[in-house]
Design a protein around this motif. Structure first.
Motif, PDB file in Angstrom:
ATOM      1  N   LEU A   8      -6.840  -3.479   1.693  1.00  0.00           N
ATOM      2  CA  LEU A   8      -6.823  -2.049   1.990  1.00  0.00           C
ATOM      3  C   LEU A   8      -8.226  -1.474   2.118  1.00  0.00           C
ATOM      4  O   LEU A   8      -8.519  -0.713   3.050  1.00  0.00           O
ATOM      5  CB  LEU A   8      -6.051  -1.297   0.901  1.00  0.00           C
ATOM      6  CG  LEU A   8      -4.538  -1.493   0.877  1.00  0.00           C
ATOM      7  CD1 LEU A   8      -3.934  -0.777  -0.319  1.00  0.00           C
ATOM      8  CD2 LEU A   8      -3.907  -0.998   2.162  1.00  0.00           C
ATOM      9  N   MET A   9      -9.102  -1.810   1.175  1.00  0.00           N
ATOM     10  CA  MET A   9     -10.450  -1.256   1.214  1.00  0.00           C
ATOM     11  C   MET A   9     -11.217  -1.760   2.444  1.00  0.00           C
ATOM     12  O   MET A   9     -11.951  -1.006   3.077  1.00  0.00           O
ATOM     13  CB  MET A   9     -11.206  -1.614  -0.060  1.00  0.00           C
ATOM     14  CG  MET A   9     -10.666  -0.926  -1.322  1.00  0.00           C
ATOM     15  SD  MET A   9     -10.673   0.894  -1.218  1.00  0.00           S
ATOM     16  CE  MET A   9      -8.930   1.208  -0.832  1.00  0.00           C
ATOM     17  N   ILE A  12      -9.794   0.164   5.488  1.00  0.00           N
ATOM     18  CA  ILE A  12     -10.285   1.549   5.574  1.00  0.00           C
ATOM     19  C   ILE A  12     -11.735   1.565   6.038  1.00  0.00           C
ATOM     20  O   ILE A  12     -12.134   2.379   6.889  1.00  0.00           O
ATOM     21  CB  ILE A  12     -10.132   2.271   4.225  1.00  0.00           C
ATOM     22  CG1 ILE A  12      -8.640   2.498   3.910  1.00  0.00           C
ATOM     23  CG2 ILE A  12     -10.867   3.613   4.236  1.00  0.00           C
ATOM     24  CD1 ILE A  12      -8.389   3.080   2.534  1.00  0.00           C
ATOM     25  N   GLN A 164       0.349  -2.444   8.039  1.00  0.00           N
ATOM     26  CA  GLN A 164      -0.903  -1.697   8.028  1.00  0.00           C
ATOM     27  C   GLN A 164      -1.285  -1.281   9.441  1.00  0.00           C
ATOM     28  O   GLN A 164      -1.831  -0.187   9.647  1.00  0.00           O
ATOM     29  CB  GLN A 164      -2.008  -2.556   7.424  1.00  0.00           C
ATOM     30  CG  GLN A 164      -3.321  -1.811   7.224  1.00  0.00           C
ATOM     31  CD  GLN A 164      -3.249  -0.769   6.129  1.00  0.00           C
ATOM     32  OE1 GLN A 164      -2.925  -1.096   4.985  1.00  0.00           O
ATOM     33  NE2 GLN A 164      -3.530   0.471   6.469  1.00  0.00           N
ATOM     34  N   ILE A 206      -9.957   9.418   6.476  1.00  0.00           N
ATOM     35  CA  ILE A 206     -10.104   8.850   5.139  1.00  0.00           C
ATOM     36  C   ILE A 206      -8.967   9.296   4.231  1.00  0.00           C
ATOM     37  O   ILE A 206      -8.336   8.489   3.538  1.00  0.00           O
ATOM     38  CB  ILE A 206     -11.468   9.248   4.533  1.00  0.00           C
ATOM     39  CG1 ILE A 206     -12.610   8.602   5.321  1.00  0.00           C
ATOM     40  CG2 ILE A 206     -11.547   8.832   3.061  1.00  0.00           C
ATOM     41  CD1 ILE A 206     -13.983   9.063   4.904  1.00  0.00           C
ATOM     42  N   VAL A 207      -8.666  10.606   4.248  1.00  0.00           N
ATOM     43  CA  VAL A 207      -7.600  11.140   3.393  1.00  0.00           C
ATOM     44  C   VAL A 207      -6.248  10.557   3.782  1.00  0.00           C
ATOM     45  O   VAL A 207      -5.468  10.106   2.927  1.00  0.00           O
ATOM     46  CB  VAL A 207      -7.565  12.679   3.469  1.00  0.00           C
ATOM     47  CG1 VAL A 207      -6.345  13.225   2.724  1.00  0.00           C
ATOM     48  CG2 VAL A 207      -8.837  13.277   2.894  1.00  0.00           C
ATOM     49  N   SER A 209      -5.645   7.798   5.350  1.00  0.00           N
ATOM     50  CA  SER A 209      -5.621   6.356   5.057  1.00  0.00           C
ATOM     51  C   SER A 209      -5.237   6.107   3.604  1.00  0.00           C
ATOM     52  O   SER A 209      -4.452   5.202   3.297  1.00  0.00           O
ATOM     53  CB  SER A 209      -6.990   5.727   5.346  1.00  0.00           C
ATOM     54  OG  SER A 209      -7.287   5.742   6.712  1.00  0.00           O
ATOM     55  N   ILE A 210      -5.806   6.903   2.709  1.00  0.00           N
ATOM     56  CA  ILE A 210      -5.500   6.754   1.284  1.00  0.00           C
ATOM     57  C   ILE A 210      -4.041   7.086   1.011  1.00  0.00           C
ATOM     58  O   ILE A 210      -3.329   6.357   0.309  1.00  0.00           O
ATOM     59  CB  ILE A 210      -6.441   7.633   0.445  1.00  0.00           C
ATOM     60  CG1 ILE A 210      -7.880   7.129   0.556  1.00  0.00           C
ATOM     61  CG2 ILE A 210      -6.001   7.647  -1.024  1.00  0.00           C
ATOM     62  CD1 ILE A 210      -8.914   8.039  -0.079  1.00  0.00           C
ATOM     63  N   LEU A 211      -3.562   8.192   1.596  1.00  0.00           N
ATOM     64  CA  LEU A 211      -2.167   8.585   1.387  1.00  0.00           C
ATOM     65  C   LEU A 211      -1.209   7.572   2.014  1.00  0.00           C
ATOM     66  O   LEU A 211      -0.188   7.206   1.424  1.00  0.00           O
ATOM     67  CB  LEU A 211      -1.921   9.970   1.983  1.00  0.00           C
ATOM     68  CG  LEU A 211      -2.646  11.140   1.311  1.00  0.00           C
ATOM     69  CD1 LEU A 211      -2.382  12.446   2.062  1.00  0.00           C
ATOM     70  CD2 LEU A 211      -2.217  11.275  -0.150  1.00  0.00           C
ATOM     71  N   SER A 213      -1.647   4.501   2.385  1.00  0.00           N
ATOM     72  CA  SER A 213      -1.655   3.222   1.668  1.00  0.00           C
ATOM     73  C   SER A 213      -0.465   3.114   0.713  1.00  0.00           C
ATOM     74  O   SER A 213      -0.090   2.009   0.322  1.00  0.00           O
ATOM     75  CB  SER A 213      -2.959   3.051   0.893  1.00  0.00           C
ATOM     76  OG  SER A 213      -3.054   3.964  -0.185  1.00  0.00           O
ATOM     77  N   THR A 214       0.137   4.256   0.352  1.00  0.00           N
ATOM     78  CA  THR A 214       1.312   4.210  -0.527  1.00  0.00           C
ATOM     79  C   THR A 214       2.462   3.450   0.129  1.00  0.00           C
ATOM     80  O   THR A 214       3.280   2.836  -0.556  1.00  0.00           O
ATOM     81  CB  THR A 214       1.776   5.627  -0.909  1.00  0.00           C
ATOM     82  OG1 THR A 214       2.130   6.362   0.273  1.00  0.00           O
ATOM     83  CG2 THR A 214       0.677   6.385  -1.641  1.00  0.00           C
ATOM     84  N   PHE A 274       0.362   4.221  -6.007  1.00  0.00           N
ATOM     85  CA  PHE A 274      -0.795   3.496  -5.518  1.00  0.00           C
ATOM     86  C   PHE A 274      -0.935   2.131  -6.183  1.00  0.00           C
ATOM     87  O   PHE A 274      -1.982   1.500  -6.079  1.00  0.00           O
ATOM     88  CB  PHE A 274      -2.066   4.328  -5.749  1.00  0.00           C
ATOM     89  CG  PHE A 274      -2.098   5.602  -4.961  1.00  0.00           C
ATOM     90  CD1 PHE A 274      -2.554   5.620  -3.655  1.00  0.00           C
ATOM     91  CD2 PHE A 274      -1.654   6.790  -5.516  1.00  0.00           C
ATOM     92  CE1 PHE A 274      -2.580   6.796  -2.914  1.00  0.00           C
ATOM     93  CE2 PHE A 274      -1.671   7.971  -4.783  1.00  0.00           C
ATOM     94  CZ  PHE A 274      -2.124   7.974  -3.488  1.00  0.00           C
TER      95      PHE A 274
END
Length: 295
Positions: A8-9, A12, A164, A206-207, A209-211, A213-214, A274
């Motif tokens: 994931l990291m 992103i 993904q 960025i935001v 992508s983080i959300l 990822s759930t 997460f």
């Protein structure tokens, strides 16, 4: 947890790098439409190409990234009987599940941990921590290795890459729609795309992508139950259950800064969205129920 967090990291980071590169090269200016509304069909195609591209780049470099970030050292020639046994165990399980022998590595951590990664099931890496080798008996280690080998045999990394890719596509698409809206409606820029578009798009990406990822984490949690049953089939239900109980008895020890979020996370509530792994007690309960059903 390690393989998912690394994936994931890396993913992103690649998306952000692609966005910055495309902005600097002026490629995204094509989507500005000289002040008119965005061509959503063209934007969707653009998003899919770079969304899936970023995901597959992450997959392609996953072994290299895992080795660099964890300090994992591939066993070329066993230095002791335990390393020799580990190689033989992986080789035996590889034959059972029908895959090519993966690389086997040990990474320097006192925490009990393991992960598997790789671009395909026949080009995989299976790594265990020194802490796991020091803390578990051979039956438990065999079960953990079986769990990771099941991830490889089931093609979980490719499955997560495809998911993904879909997630990336919509992240790229909606981040640019949001950037376009801010640029046109709020900042009143009517020609091309201004700095507001690029800043807003990057922040939204960025935001989102983080959300998003759930979604990947949800699929990962489901695949963990499948890998547990695979580990149980390869090493025995009681050995897999024993290994999970051993993991559940200790708090994950601190990892290197770049690996701080890689440990097992059994938190409930919002944080569980997460988490790449289900709670240990749920995994144990599922295995116990399966063992009981099988008599």
């Amino acid at each position: 947890m390690k393989r998912i967090f690394l994936f994931l990291m890396t993913n992103i980071a690649i998306l952000v790098l692609l966005s910055i590169t495309l902005s600097l090269l002026g490629v995204e200016g094509i989507l500005a439409e000289n002040g008119s509304d965005l061509d959503l069909n063209a934007l969707l195609i653009f998003s899919a190409v770079f969304g899936f591209g970023g995901a597959f780049i992450s997959l392609a470099i996953s072994k290299w990234m895992a080795k660099r970030m964890t300090g994992a050292v591939v066993i070329k020639s066993p230095n002791n009987n335990l390393e020799k046994w580990l190689i033989e165990t992986v080789e035996k399980q590889a034959k059972i599940v029908g895959i090519r022998m993966p690389e086997v590595a040990i990474f320097p951590s006192t925490s009990m941990n393991a992960f598997a990664t790789g671009a395909s099931k026949n080009k995989a890496l299976v790594a265990v921590s020194q802490g796991l080798l020091d803390s578990m008996n051979k039956n438990e280690i065999e079960a953990v290795v079986g769990h990771e080998m099941s991830h490889v045999a089931n093609g979980d990394m490719v499955t997560l890459t495809l998911i993904q890719g879909v997630v990336n596509t919509f992240v790229i698409f909606f981040s640019r729609v949001i950037g376009h809206f801010v640029d046109r409606v709020i900042l009143k820029n009517q020609r091309g795309h201004g700095i507001g578009y690029f800043v807003t798009t990057l922040f939204a990406q960025i935001v989102l992508s983080i959300l998003a990822s759930t979604i990947v984490m949800y699929v990962s949690r489901k695949r963990e139950f499948v890998a547990d049953t695979g580990g149980a089939d390869l090493a025995g239900h009681q050995n897999m259950i024993s290994a999970l109980k051993r993991l559940g008895q200790v708090e994950p020890q601190a990892l290197p800064e770049q690996m701080a979020a890689f440990g097992i996370n059994d938190k409930k509530g919002f944080a569980s969205w997460f988490s790449s792994h289900p709670p240990i007690e749920d995994r144990i309960a599922a295995l116990e129920a399966r063992a009981k059903a099988q008599g």
